[in-house]
Design a protein around this motif. Structure first.
Motif, PDB file in Angstrom:
ATOM      1  N   GLU A 157      58.955 -24.249  10.268  1.00  0.00           N
ATOM      2  CA  GLU A 157      59.284 -22.838  10.106  1.00  0.00           C
ATOM      3  C   GLU A 157      58.076 -21.901  10.070  1.00  0.00           C
ATOM      4  OE1 GLU A 157      62.308 -21.752  10.227  1.00  0.00           O
ATOM      5  OE2 GLU A 157      63.194 -23.759  10.316  1.00  0.00           O
ATOM      6  N   VAL A 158      56.867 -22.424   9.973  1.00  0.00           N
ATOM      7  CA  VAL A 158      55.703 -21.554   9.782  1.00  0.00           C
ATOM      8  C   VAL A 158      54.900 -21.392  11.071  1.00  0.00           C
ATOM      9  CG1 VAL A 158      55.514 -22.111   7.326  1.00  0.00           C
ATOM     10  CG2 VAL A 158      54.234 -23.468   8.999  1.00  0.00           C
ATOM     11  N   ASP A 159      54.072 -20.362  11.075  1.00  0.00           N
ATOM     12  CA  ASP A 159      53.208 -20.113  12.228  1.00  0.00           C
ATOM     13  C   ASP A 159      51.977 -21.013  12.225  1.00  0.00           C
ATOM     14  OD1 ASP A 159      54.844 -18.045  13.180  1.00  0.00           O
ATOM     15  OD2 ASP A 159      53.822 -16.540  11.957  1.00  0.00           O
ATOM     16  N   ALA A 160      51.511 -21.406  11.033  1.00  0.00           N
ATOM     17  CA  ALA A 160      50.286 -22.206  10.963  1.00  0.00           C
ATOM     18  C   ALA A 160      50.245 -23.029   9.682  1.00  0.00           C
ATOM     19  CB  ALA A 160      49.053 -21.310  11.037  1.00  0.00           C
ATOM     20  N   VAL A 161      49.486 -24.115   9.751  1.00  0.00           N
ATOM     21  CA  VAL A 161      49.260 -25.008   8.606  1.00  0.00           C
ATOM     22  C   VAL A 161      47.768 -25.044   8.331  1.00  0.00           C
ATOM     23  CG1 VAL A 161      49.538 -27.345   7.707  1.00  0.00           C
ATOM     24  CG2 VAL A 161      51.235 -26.412   9.290  1.00  0.00           C
ATOM     25  N   ALA A 162      47.383 -24.873   7.056  1.00  0.00           N
ATOM     26  CA  ALA A 162      45.960 -24.801   6.714  1.00  0.00           C
ATOM     27  C   ALA A 162      45.535 -25.910   5.762  1.00  0.00           C
ATOM     28  CB  ALA A 162      45.642 -23.451   6.080  1.00  0.00           C
ATOM     29  N   VAL A 163      44.322 -26.418   5.983  1.00  0.00           N
ATOM     30  CA  VAL A 163      43.696 -27.377   5.070  1.00  0.00           C
ATOM     31  C   VAL A 163      42.216 -27.018   4.949  1.00  0.00           C
ATOM     32  CG1 VAL A 163      45.261 -29.292   5.558  1.00  0.00           C
ATOM     33  CG2 VAL A 163      43.203 -29.007   6.944  1.00  0.00           C
ATOM     34  N   THR A 184      50.693 -31.887  12.843  1.00  0.00           N
ATOM     35  CA  THR A 184      51.757 -31.553  13.788  1.00  0.00           C
ATOM     36  C   THR A 184      53.106 -32.031  13.220  1.00  0.00           C
ATOM     37  OG1 THR A 184      51.317 -33.625  14.946  1.00  0.00           O
ATOM     38  CG2 THR A 184      50.282 -31.631  15.821  1.00  0.00           C
ATOM     39  N   LEU A 185      54.183 -31.627  13.866  1.00  0.00           N
ATOM     40  CA  LEU A 185      55.506 -32.050  13.443  1.00  0.00           C
ATOM     41  C   LEU A 185      55.743 -33.514  13.788  1.00  0.00           C
ATOM     42  CD1 LEU A 185      57.682 -28.982  14.515  1.00  0.00           C
ATOM     43  CD2 LEU A 185      56.837 -29.531  12.240  1.00  0.00           C
ATOM     44  N   ASP A 186      56.444 -34.213  12.903  1.00  0.00           N
ATOM     45  CA  ASP A 186      56.774 -35.607  13.151  1.00  0.00           C
ATOM     46  C   ASP A 186      58.051 -35.751  13.974  1.00  0.00           C
ATOM     47  OD1 ASP A 186      54.591 -36.573  11.681  1.00  0.00           O
ATOM     48  OD2 ASP A 186      55.707 -36.456   9.795  1.00  0.00           O
ATOM     49  N   ASP A 187      58.966 -34.802  13.821  1.00  0.00           N
ATOM     50  CA  ASP A 187      60.287 -34.888  14.439  1.00  0.00           C
ATOM     51  C   ASP A 187      60.308 -34.176  15.795  1.00  0.00           C
ATOM     52  OD1 ASP A 187      62.962 -34.819  15.162  1.00  0.00           O
ATOM     53  OD2 ASP A 187      63.672 -34.261  13.164  1.00  0.00           O
ATOM     54  N   PRO A 188      60.489 -34.916  16.898  1.00  0.00           N
ATOM     55  CA  PRO A 188      60.541 -34.292  18.222  1.00  0.00           C
ATOM     56  C   PRO A 188      61.651 -33.253  18.353  1.00  0.00           C
ATOM     57  CG  PRO A 188      60.301 -36.668  18.426  1.00  0.00           C
ATOM     58  CD  PRO A 188      60.603 -36.389  16.991  1.00  0.00           C
ATOM     59  N   GLU A 189      62.753 -33.449  17.638  1.00  0.00           N
ATOM     60  CA  GLU A 189      63.844 -32.478  17.704  1.00  0.00           C
ATOM     61  C   GLU A 189      63.411 -31.132  17.136  1.00  0.00           C
ATOM     62  OE1 GLU A 189      67.513 -33.774  16.085  1.00  0.00           O
ATOM     63  OE2 GLU A 189      67.634 -35.582  17.342  1.00  0.00           O
ATOM     64  N   ARG A 190      62.625 -31.160  16.090  1.00  0.00           N
ATOM     65  CA  ARG A 190      62.131 -29.904  15.519  1.00  0.00           C
ATOM     66  C   ARG A 190      61.136 -29.240  16.466  1.00  0.00           C
ATOM     67  NH1 ARG A 190      61.809 -32.894   9.930  1.00  0.00           N
ATOM     68  NH2 ARG A 190      63.907 -32.451   9.157  1.00  0.00           N
ATOM     69  N   GLN A 191      60.352 -30.036  17.162  1.00  0.00           N
ATOM     70  CA  GLN A 191      59.462 -29.461  18.168  1.00  0.00           C
ATOM     71  C   GLN A 191      60.268 -28.763  19.258  1.00  0.00           C
ATOM     72  OE1 GLN A 191      57.284 -33.056  19.211  1.00  0.00           O
ATOM     73  NE2 GLN A 191      55.477 -32.317  18.108  1.00  0.00           N
ATOM     74  N   GLN A 192      61.361 -29.405  19.682  1.00  0.00           N
ATOM     75  CA  GLN A 192      62.209 -28.806  20.705  1.00  0.00           C
ATOM     76  C   GLN A 192      62.871 -27.528  20.191  1.00  0.00           C
ATOM     77  OE1 GLN A 192      62.384 -29.470  23.837  1.00  0.00           O
ATOM     78  NE2 GLN A 192      63.972 -27.930  24.237  1.00  0.00           N
ATOM     79  N   GLN A 193      63.269 -27.509  18.938  1.00  0.00           N
ATOM     80  CA  GLN A 193      63.859 -26.310  18.354  1.00  0.00           C
ATOM     81  C   GLN A 193      62.871 -25.145  18.387  1.00  0.00           C
ATOM     82  OE1 GLN A 193      64.976 -27.639  14.453  1.00  0.00           O
ATOM     83  NE2 GLN A 193      66.727 -28.831  15.183  1.00  0.00           N
ATOM     84  N   GLY A 222      61.080 -20.011  21.615  1.00  0.00           N
ATOM     85  CA  GLY A 222      59.944 -19.367  22.246  1.00  0.00           C
ATOM     86  C   GLY A 222      58.640 -19.552  21.495  1.00  0.00           C
ATOM     87  N   TRP A 223      58.607 -20.531  20.603  1.00  0.00           N
ATOM     88  CA  TRP A 223      57.404 -20.825  19.829  1.00  0.00           C
ATOM     89  C   TRP A 223      56.690 -22.037  20.417  1.00  0.00           C
ATOM     90  CZ3 TRP A 223      59.723 -20.978  14.175  1.00  0.00           C
ATOM     91  CH2 TRP A 223      60.275 -19.728  13.871  1.00  0.00           C
ATOM     92  N   PRO A 224      55.414 -22.234  20.088  1.00  0.00           N
ATOM     93  CA  PRO A 224      54.742 -23.485  20.453  1.00  0.00           C
ATOM     94  C   PRO A 224      55.442 -24.662  19.771  1.00  0.00           C
ATOM     95  CG  PRO A 224      53.152 -21.832  19.757  1.00  0.00           C
ATOM     96  CD  PRO A 224      54.496 -21.280  19.413  1.00  0.00           C
ATOM     97  N   ALA A 225      55.357 -25.851  20.353  1.00  0.00           N
ATOM     98  CA  ALA A 225      56.026 -27.022  19.790  1.00  0.00           C
ATOM     99  C   ALA A 225      55.551 -27.320  18.372  1.00  0.00           C
ATOM    100  CB  ALA A 225      55.787 -28.236  20.680  1.00  0.00           C
ATOM    101  N   ASN A 226      54.297 -27.055  18.090  1.00  0.00           N
ATOM    102  CA  ASN A 226      53.730 -27.278  16.765  1.00  0.00           C
ATOM    103  C   ASN A 226      53.108 -25.990  16.240  1.00  0.00           C
ATOM    104  OD1 ASN A 226      53.990 -30.287  16.436  1.00  0.00           O
ATOM    105  ND2 ASN A 226      52.782 -30.240  18.323  1.00  0.00           N
ATOM    106  N   PRO A 227      53.119 -25.801  14.928  1.00  0.00           N
ATOM    107  CA  PRO A 227      52.415 -24.641  14.378  1.00  0.00           C
ATOM    108  C   PRO A 227      50.917 -24.755  14.629  1.00  0.00           C
ATOM    109  CG  PRO A 227      53.064 -26.140  12.616  1.00  0.00           C
ATOM    110  CD  PRO A 227      53.714 -26.640  13.872  1.00  0.00           C
ATOM    111  N   ALA A 228      50.239 -23.628  14.606  1.00  0.00           N
ATOM    112  CA  ALA A 228      48.779 -23.647  14.732  1.00  0.00           C
ATOM    113  C   ALA A 228      48.174 -24.354  13.524  1.00  0.00           C
ATOM    114  CB  ALA A 228      48.248 -22.225  14.844  1.00  0.00           C
ATOM    115  N   ARG A 229      46.939 -24.807  13.680  1.00  0.00           N
ATOM    116  CA  ARG A 229      46.229 -25.482  12.595  1.00  0.00           C
ATOM    117  C   ARG A 229      45.026 -24.641  12.200  1.00  0.00           C
ATOM    118  NH1 ARG A 229      46.252 -30.802  16.343  1.00  0.00           N
ATOM    119  NH2 ARG A 229      45.168 -29.272  17.614  1.00  0.00           N
ATOM    120  N   VAL A 230      44.806 -24.537  10.890  1.00  0.00           N
ATOM    121  CA  VAL A 230      43.714 -23.732  10.357  1.00  0.00           C
ATOM    122  C   VAL A 230      42.861 -24.605   9.452  1.00  0.00           C
ATOM    123  CG1 VAL A 230      43.094 -21.731   8.946  1.00  0.00           C
ATOM    124  CG2 VAL A 230      45.106 -21.624  10.452  1.00  0.00           C
ATOM    125  N   VAL A 231      41.556 -24.591   9.677  1.00  0.00           N
ATOM    126  CA  VAL A 231      40.619 -25.328   8.822  1.00  0.00           C
ATOM    127  C   VAL A 231      39.677 -24.329   8.167  1.00  0.00           C
ATOM    128  CG1 VAL A 231      38.887 -27.145   8.671  1.00  0.00           C
ATOM    129  CG2 VAL A 231      40.679 -27.287  10.419  1.00  0.00           C
TER     130      VAL A 231
END
Length: 223
Positions: free
Chosen positions: A40-46, A59-68, A73-82
């Protein structure tokens, strides 16, 4: 920006052992819950400590959620922030692959050679702050880039910084049924700690998940 902090800690409040090695604190039900939040989020940070210790993919573990996400109209995975003041993120690490967009937040102390290597690996490098990352300024840069929701997954130094700078909107903590111990083991909120004006949370919900407890907190509006 909407910022939620999510973490798993032991019954004694530790994120991992004093060796800073990844420890499986929760179980499959909680892993799936975190995957749902990521969906549900735009990015994940660590923080950089998490990157160096765990080489996470975020990244997402569930391919169905990536497809959703694709269907929305979103990228398959949220952006990553370090959050990485000195630019120590390994360009060859999984965090810099092409599975998702990657932002590395550095300070002015990060050598240009490291910044260049990260850009060459495909990461977007954002410079904010002199000696260490100025988190509010970096968050503003991320917002300008179109990131409006952020999931912060640790470690303790980054979580403390998010709380200290009053950037947090919600906190979810999974408390596992194990004890790690150790005065040098990382906790939920490390950093310098507070000596007064302790930030207050409001407990919104408690539920049993796997063999542990999930605590959901909201952050009261400032008076």
């Amino acid at each position: 920006m909407d910022i939620v902090v999510n973490a798993a800690m032991s019954a004694d409040g530790k994120l991992s052992s004093r060796r800073r090695e990844q420890i499986e604190i929760s179980g499959p039900e909680d892993f799936d819950r975190v995957d749902r939040i990521r969906r549900e989020v735009d990015a994940v940070a660590v923080g950089i400590g998490t990157v160096l210790a765990d080489d996470p993919h975020l990244t997402l573990d569930d391919p169905e959620r990536q497809q959703q996400r694709r269907e929305q109209g979103w990228p398959a995975n949220p952006a990553r922030v370090v959050v990485d003041s000195r630019g120590r993120t390994p360009p060859e690490g999984r965090i810099c692959d092409d599975a998702a967009e990657t932002y590395v937040l550095v300070s002015a102390t990060a050598p240009e050679t490291r910044r260049r290597a990260l850009r060459d690996a495909g990461a977007e490098v954002i410079v904010a702050g002199d000696d260490r990352v100025d988190l509010p300024a970096a968050v503003a840069e991320l917002e300008a880039a179109g990131i409006n929701s952020l999931l912060v997954e640790g470690g303790g130094e980054l979580i403390f910084s998010v709380i200290e700078n009053e950037l947090i909107d919600r906190l979810t903590v999974y408390v596992g049924s194990l004890v790690i111990g150790g005065r040098d083991a990382p906790t939920l909120a490390d950093g310098d700690g507070f000596v007064d004006g302790f930030p207050r949370l409001s407990l919104a919900a408690v539920e049993r998940v796997d063999d542990g407890v999930l605590l959901r907190y909201t952050v009261p509006a400032a008076e």
